[in-house]
Design an enzyme around this catalytic site. Sequence first.
Site, PDB file in Angstrom:
ATOM      1  N   TYR A 105      -2.367  -0.181  10.218  1.00 43.24           N
ATOM      2  CA  TYR A 105      -2.308  -0.393   8.818  1.00 43.24           C
ATOM      3  C   TYR A 105      -0.973  -0.210   8.218  1.00 43.24           C
ATOM      4  O   TYR A 105      -0.433  -0.734   7.559  1.00 43.24           O
ATOM      5  CB  TYR A 105      -3.474   0.268   8.110  1.00 43.24           C
ATOM      6  CG  TYR A 105      -3.650  -0.333   6.765  1.00 43.24           C
ATOM      7  CD1 TYR A 105      -4.259  -1.443   6.321  1.00 43.24           C
ATOM      8  CD2 TYR A 105      -3.204   0.501   5.558  1.00 43.24           C
ATOM      9  CE1 TYR A 105      -4.561  -1.905   4.942  1.00 43.24           C
ATOM     10  CE2 TYR A 105      -3.339   0.010   4.258  1.00 43.24           C
ATOM     11  CZ  TYR A 105      -4.329  -1.003   4.085  1.00 43.24           C
ATOM     12  OH  TYR A 105      -4.132  -1.581   2.752  1.00 43.24           O
ATOM     13  N   SER A 139       1.009  -0.980  -0.069  1.00 40.26           N
ATOM     14  CA  SER A 139      -0.011   0.002  -0.051  1.00 40.26           C
ATOM     15  C   SER A 139       0.685   1.305   0.147  1.00 40.26           C
ATOM     16  O   SER A 139       1.896   1.264   0.549  1.00 40.26           O
ATOM     17  CB  SER A 139      -0.920   0.051   1.388  1.00 40.26           C
ATOM     18  OG  SER A 139      -1.812   1.333   1.244  1.00 40.26           O
TER      19      SER A 139
END
Length: 284
Positions: free
Chosen positions: A164, A151
């Site tokens: 995250y 990501s």
Amino acid sequence: MTDLQAVMGKGKVAVVTGGASGIGLAAARIFAARGMRVMLVDNDGDRLAQAEKAVAAESPNPATDIVSIKTDVGDLDAVTALERAVLERFGRVHVLMNNAGIQPGSSLFGSQANWDNVLKVNLMGIINGARVFGPAMIAHGEPAMIINTGSKQGITTPPGDPAYNVAKAGVKAFTEALEHELRNTADCRVSAHLLIPGFVYTPLTSRGRTEKPAAAWTPEQTVDFMMDSLEKGDFYILCPDNDVDRATDEKRIAWAAGDITENRPPLSRWHPDYAEKFKDYLSR
């Protein structure tokens, strides 16, 4: 250039985690349409059953070539059992796409369960997959790929969801180390690749929205970009979207690295003393 047919041709085997929806499902459908045998993996049994039907519809041999299995990728024993099941059913694995991910949200001093779950699935799920499947993929001697879904949040680490960010930063570091290991292993024909999606409209990112935002790409667009990048031999598959182009991504990534080399405060993009400087830098 990479000969994708050697890795993703008819009869080759793909294992896709997080395959019940989003990018994983889109990738599995592409693999099936190419004539690959596909093992779909997810922890959502109901959604997985529907995904298997969708992937089977793309396959020339759905009854024999498309299988799904419910697995918690954060559980090492479960991933080990998954590899045994794949080898027994299909044999040699040519594509491992470690894509499973969750996003319950986190705060720095918030729920411990959220931290534990995100790190277990988003980081250890990828590490488990590569470490369990990798040795046999190297040993069989045929061209193969390990694709790990990272990501941009693991690179620029924006405030708002630290668990995250930590997980995806770990995925980046792990996948870089994995590719280094593979290219320095004698006679190894396995390559590693880091998929870095942009804003993609999936169940993970929908947050209750029922229509795709204009800024977002579809999972299918993301996978098409991934396939083109794999064919070119790219390691970093840095995907744009309808809002952010490649040039903007490059500037954001360079600015984040510059926090260290320029000795700025961390996350200076969001620091009141540097926010305007960043906007000026981005506009050049």
